[in-house]
Design an enzyme around this catalytic site. Structure first.
Site, mmCIF file in Angstrom:
data_model
loop_
_atom_site.group_PDB
_atom_site.id
_atom_site.type_symbol
_atom_site.label_atom_id
_atom_site.label_comp_id
_atom_site.label_asym_id
_atom_site.label_seq_id
_atom_site.Cartn_x
_atom_site.Cartn_y
_atom_site.Cartn_z
ATOM 1 N N GLU A 146 -4.415 6.939 6.991
ATOM 2 C CA GLU A 146 -5.421 6.490 6.119
ATOM 3 C C GLU A 146 -5.949 5.239 6.800
ATOM 4 O O GLU A 146 -7.183 4.879 6.821
ATOM 5 C CB GLU A 146 -4.975 6.077 4.630
ATOM 6 C CG GLU A 146 -6.084 5.737 3.751
ATOM 7 C CD GLU A 146 -5.447 4.879 2.322
ATOM 8 O OE1 GLU A 146 -4.369 5.413 2.181
ATOM 9 O OE2 GLU A 146 -6.137 4.004 1.747
ATOM 10 N N HIS B 55 0.959 -1.140 0.051
ATOM 11 C CA HIS B 55 -0.183 0.073 0.102
ATOM 12 C C HIS B 55 0.793 1.278 0.104
ATOM 13 O O HIS B 55 0.555 2.227 -0.734
ATOM 14 C CB HIS B 55 -0.861 0.065 1.079
ATOM 15 C CG HIS B 55 -1.973 0.898 1.275
ATOM 16 N ND1 HIS B 55 -2.725 1.436 2.433
ATOM 17 C CD2 HIS B 55 -2.226 2.111 0.675
ATOM 18 C CE1 HIS B 55 -3.363 2.369 2.136
ATOM 19 N NE2 HIS B 55 -3.300 2.768 0.982
ATOM 20 N N GLU C 4 2.362 1.790 -3.330
ATOM 21 C CA GLU C 4 1.434 2.041 -4.218
ATOM 22 C C GLU C 4 1.232 3.613 -4.273
ATOM 23 O O GLU C 4 1.161 4.466 -5.274
ATOM 24 C CB GLU C 4 -0.193 1.625 -3.848
ATOM 25 C CG GLU C 4 -1.301 2.280 -4.557
ATOM 26 C CD GLU C 4 -2.569 2.438 -3.831
ATOM 27 O OE1 GLU C 4 -2.929 1.508 -3.156
ATOM 28 O OE2 GLU C 4 -2.884 3.642 -3.813
ATOM 29 N N HIS C 5 1.269 4.306 -2.916
ATOM 30 C CA HIS C 5 1.213 5.763 -2.962
ATOM 31 C C HIS C 5 2.568 6.302 -3.460
ATOM 32 O O HIS C 5 2.550 7.261 -4.050
ATOM 33 C CB HIS C 5 1.343 6.222 -1.360
ATOM 34 C CG HIS C 5 -0.204 6.005 -0.970
ATOM 35 N ND1 HIS C 5 -0.734 7.444 -0.485
ATOM 36 C CD2 HIS C 5 -1.113 5.193 -0.769
ATOM 37 C CE1 HIS C 5 -2.210 6.919 0.033
ATOM 38 N NE2 HIS C 5 -2.364 5.294 -0.325
ATOM 39 N N GLU D 69 4.739 9.362 2.754
ATOM 40 C CA GLU D 69 3.558 8.536 2.566
ATOM 41 C C GLU D 69 3.369 7.347 3.443
ATOM 42 O O GLU D 69 2.217 6.672 3.465
ATOM 43 C CB GLU D 69 3.899 7.934 1.125
ATOM 44 C CG GLU D 69 3.635 8.906 -0.108
ATOM 45 C CD GLU D 69 2.631 10.014 0.035
ATOM 46 O OE1 GLU D 69 1.433 9.100 0.057
ATOM 47 O OE2 GLU D 69 2.480 10.990 -0.201
HETATM 48 ZN ZN LIG Z 1 -4.118 4.656 0.258
#
Ligand SMILES: [Zn+2]
Length: 972
Positions: free
Chosen positions: A164, A64, A67-68, A142
């Site tokens: 998040e 994840h 991904e960012h 991130e």
């Molecule tokens: Zn995310």
């Protein structure tokens, strides 16, 4: 192109016409080891996606965070966030990235050819050549980092993904589903949290992070999906020449193994946080979960989806019925997840007690046994097959590009080495499943996957008071210990790291680097706004809005009934009435038969209440009760017959059924409050100063949730009055003199519509109409809405018309600038919130809001300081046109046929003319930086009105209690 022939390094492996989606599919294998599926058709909403298999080995969230992070600058585009630059000025119809349990997907879509190439280019460069190797700060920003601003401060943990996931772990349903998956696959890829567990994320090191990218982000581990119009050769050439050419094939071990099947079922209990003053009673989730086969078996996946409908979703669903009638809980639902190599099926009871788990398991099994013995009602099976078939052929995915939906479907098998083309050919599977109409097809599935399947568990998710506080306390202690262990020098180092990260974040990219991001020019955009087809007709004195649009043979009908015939004190019964209609029995049909009848003959019938605000005046609005339905045109008589049955013959006499529907409705509201706290907070905010806002808050917001909770709690006592009111308002609303109709289909089918409609009208009551003018008393409360969530949703706003200003299209441009520039940096990048937005409505209502925000006061301060920032706004011409193009791309986002009809009708109701739409577009196109500076002044005046509302963590809100006029407990 022939099989085995090579074009730009791509060898064609398979070529096939896929009739189901009217496309030519070509599967290629590239010399670099990449596979590419090309779907050619005439859809101009082109889609590109590159997906890597990314099996996690722990719950630190590497897939994840990666991904960012890859979207934060790359070789060709060395700026802080190319992704954001694309959001600002591209014509994208979709732009995002998603982390799944075992794969990471990077999809883009656009209707503009030049733009599409730009998007592919930026994304391919990002995944193969990200700046993460050169800039460790990207992981800090991130992923996670320690933040320390001053020597005396406490150390805290910050990071976009970290926050998040704090937010994701704030909703009980999310906690439930994440726990179900992990518990069914222990010691397996799926036993880890690919998104990252906030407790684990801070254990992630830079080396591990980089190593993961090195291992998995290689063409040999990638699957590329290209969809839409345009030349195949051009796509292959571009991808080969610009990117894949420089790679050679290598061995990458990323296969997702099958989990060892269990020889006996398991049982497990987990916990989720509730507030200290909440009652623990009836807050437990009971779930029975089964691992069911493999996802590249398309027939099985489709059949299991239908079985979910048959057993758990339809009002006629026998298992749902049995579970509800037992009063084991108040809401019951099923779930089938096939985004894994081994899908799982869950049966869930909400609002229960952990002591009742044995009862739950026994009832579940005895009911399934009964269903197997007596056989499933064939009508229910027919309904399930028909409704799923209808949706497959309709292929209306709302604002989602079609190609993206197909990409997701394909990946469910392609990711596990299955054939991606077969995944789109649903006819064969559908045909096989249809044998269920005459055989015991579904009963056999129940037998195999539920009755005789040891790979299952009973997972109980119980509430725990102070769980969130305990965790926060533990983290605080950990941070204190950490700080104590640091030497003075270390402390200074941490402060300077924090400073340097902030400095980096607030330093703008150089104009030369920014210019490298490809963008469109103003010449690429249309000046004229699209005209949505609409002709105003009259049938027996009733206005019919007819939208002549190609709909693949489907007729979409909407009946709008004016609800201002209801007195003000009863408007909260409107959503309840809408929810009950179609879900309770009518004179002719038991509710189970009604639902079967609807789904066998139509594409669905629904009832909903809604509100339309007058063009640019929020003190005038038009609340409606909408009965909507869709069917193929030859079934229009049946569609109207069923609508008439629901409108005129719904019976409100089944107390238990009404109780069930109200319980479910309340439970679903709760879920949406946990998922979308920003809507609750902004709706509440508008109720402080807007008449329409107040109406909406009462009928959809927290006030409505409180109303339905109270009704549910005191149901027996309030039942007689409830029934009386429901009957009364039904008679008042469904009146011929109160009706506006909208129909979307080809004009050729109009006579079929008007025949059925006239028959329908004959049965509709005709009475004189008395309407009410609602006036609400408004008062500003600046509330703190308390929940057990780990995060906040902060909102602040006002109505600029109250300050004497008018709406202009430039405000839409301003809101894009605010969201992607100032707010993105202050609230997301520096503040760590997952999202932030600025919304300017035609009606004058404006709000600035945050989503899953770790902060509270800081965000309010950031809102207040925004105007100052834009007082100096003086961008280069190119930068300005970027924002204008981005705004236009939102106005031009592709619409499905049904969406076109709906939007045209809603503009008609709100008196928004084509001239208004064109004027708005012109204003967007002509926006100058001076106008943006003027809007900043208006914003400043609005912020000085100090109207705000925050929903979120109760302790956090209480710490700042002097900010709030009132504190309100959200859940009881
Ligand atoms: Zn995310």
């Amino acid at each position: 192109m022939n099989i085995s022939k090579k074009t730009y390094g791509f060898t064609l492996v398979e070529k096939k016409k896929v009739a189901e989606i009217n496309s030519m599919a070509r599967l290629f294998r590239h010399d670099s080891g990449a596979e590419l599926l090309h779907i050619e058709n005439d859809d101009d909403n082109k889609v590109f996606a590159i997906t890597f298999r990314t099996p996690p080995e722990n719950s630190k969230g590497i897939p994840h965070i990666l991904e960012h992070s890859v979207l934060c600058g790359s070789r060709k585009y060395p700026i802080k966030e190319p992704f954001v630059e694309l959001l600002k000025g591209s014509f994208k119809t979709f732009l995002n990235a998603m982390t799944f349990a075992d794969k990471t997907m990077y999809p883009v879509a656009s209707t503009n050819e030049k733009d599409f190439i730009n998007l592919m280019d930026v994304y391919l460069d990002a995944v193969f050549h990200p700046n993460i190797y050169k800039q460790p700060e990207i992981l800090m920003q991130e992923g996670w980092h320690h933040e320390l601003n001053k020597k005396e401060d406490e150390i805290s943990i910050k990071g976009v993904v970290y926050n998040e996931m704090q937010g994701a772990f704030s909703s009980p349903e999310q906690i439930l589903f994440r726990n179900i998956q992990r518990s069914l696959f222990p010691d397996h890829v799926y036993g880890f949290e690919s998104g990252g567990d906030p407790d684990e994320i801070p254990n992630l090191s830079y080396e591990e992070f980089i190593d993961f990218h090195k291992r998995y982000y290689h063409p040999s581990n990638s699957r590329i999906f290209v969809y839409g119009d345009g030349s195949v050769e051009d796509r292959l050439k571009f991808i080969h020449k610009e990117y894949l050419e420089e790679f050679s094939e290598c061995e990458i071990d990323s296969d997702i193994p099958l989990v060892k099947p269990w020889d006996k079922p398991d049982e497990i209990e987990k916990y989720y946080p509730i507030s200290a003053n909440e009652d623990e009673k009836e807050k437990t989730y009971l779930s029975m979960n089964f691992v069911t086969g493999e996802s590249n078996n398309l027939e099985l996946s489709m059949a299991m989806g239908m079985l979910d409908y048959i057993l758990m979703e339809s009002p006629a669903a026998p298992l749902k019925k049995a579970l509800l009638e037992s009063r084991l809980g108040k809401d019951v639902f099923g779930s089938y997840n096939n985004h894994l190599r081994q899908p799982f099926f869950s049966i869930i009871v909400k609002n229960s007690e952990s002591e009742r788990k044995i009862e739950f398991s026994e009832l579940l099994y005895s009911t399934l046994e009964k269903i197997m013995k007596n056989g499933i009602d064939k009508k229910l099976i027919e309904a399930a097959i028909n409704i799923i078939e209808f949706h497959l052929r309709e292929a209306d995915f709302g604002s989602y590009p079609k190609g993206l939906v197909y990409c997701m479907e394909v990946m469910n098998s392609w990711n596990y080495n299955g054939n991606p083309i077969q995944a789109l050919e649903y006819e064969t599977s559908l045909k096989k499943i249809k044998s269920a109409l005459t055989t015991n097809y579904f009963e056999k599935l129940i037998d195999k996957y539920f009755m005789n399947n040891a790979h299952r568990n009973l997972l109980v998710l119980s509430p725990e008071k102070n769980l969130a506080e305990k965790k926060a306390e533990m983290l605080r202690n950990k941070m204190t210990t950490l700080k104590h262990g640091l030497s003075e020098k270390d402390v200074e180092k941490m402060i300077s790291y924090t400073e340097s990260l902030k400095r980096k974040q607030s330093t703008p990219d150089s104009p030369e680097d920014l210019a490298k991001i490809p963008s469109l020019s103003m010449d690429d955009i249309k000046r004229e706004a699209e005209i949505l087809p609409m002709e105003e007709k009259t049938e027996s004195g009733i206005t019919v809005l007819s939208h002549d649009i190609f709909t693949s043979g489907i007729s979409y009908v909407k009946l709008y009934f004016d609800t201002t015939v209801i007195p003000k004190e009863k408007i909260q019964y409107l959503p309840i009435l809408a929810r009950l209609m179609g879900e309770v029995s009518t004179e002719k049909y038991h509710y189970s038969d009604l639902s079967n009848e609807i789904n066998i003959h139509t594409g669905g019938i629904g009832v909903a209440d809604s509100n339309y605000i007058e063009n640019d005046d929020d003190s005038t609005y038009y609340p409606k009760m909408i009965v909507k339905g869709k069917s193929v045109s030859k079934k229009l008589p049946k569609l109207f017959e069923l609508m008439e049955e629901i409108i005129n013959h719904t019976k409100f006499d089944d107390k238990n059924r009404i109780r069930e529907v109200i319980q479910e409705s309340k439970s679903r509201r709760e879920m949406s409050i946990s998922e979308a706290g920003h809507s609750v907070a902004s709706s509440r905010l508008f109720s402080y100063f807007s008449q329409a806002g107040k109406y909406n808050e009462i009928t959809t917001g927290l006030s409505y949730y409180k109303f339905i909770s109270d009704l549910e709690r005191n149901f027996d006592e309030r039942y007689p009055v409830l029934v009386k009111i429901l009957k009364e308002i039904t008679a008042q609303i469904f009146n011929k003199n109160n009706l506006l109709v909208s129909v979307t289909q080809l004009e050729d089918d109009y006579s079929a519509f008007s025949d059925s409609f006239s028959t329908f009208l004959e049965g509709l009551r005709s009475a004189s109409k008395v309407t009410h003018d609602y006036q609400f008393e408004l008062s500003t409360k600046n509330e703190g809405l308390l929940t057990p969530a780990n995060v906040q949703y902060v909102s602040k706003g006002f109505n600029f018309k109250l300050l004497g200003h008018k709406y202009t299209g430039s405000m839409a441009v301003f809101s894009g600038i605010a969201r992607l520039d100032y707010m993105w940096n202050r609230i997301r990048v520096q503040g760590g919130a997952y999202g932030a937005f600025a919304v300017f409505g035609r009606s004058g209502n404006v709000f600035l809001g945050t989503y899953r925000d770790p902060n509270l006061r800081e965000s309010l301060d950031a809102f207040d300081q925004m105007a100052d920032y834009y007082r100096q706004f003086d961008p280069e011409e190119k930068e300005m046109s970027k924002y204008i193009i981005g705004t236009i791309s939102q106005l031009d986002s592709p619409l499905t046929p049904s969406m076109k009809g709906n939007i045209a009708a809603s503009r008609y109701i709100s008196h928004i003319s084509q001239e208004d739409i064109q004027k708005n577009r012109d204003e967007v196109l002509n926006t100058s930086s001076g106008q943006i500076r003027d809007i900043a002044e208006i914003l400043d005046a609005m912020m000085h009105k100090d109207r705000y509302c925050v929903l979120g963590n109760e302790n956090r809100i209480k710490e700042e209690s002097e900010l709030f006029g009132e504190l309100v407990k959200v859940f009881e």
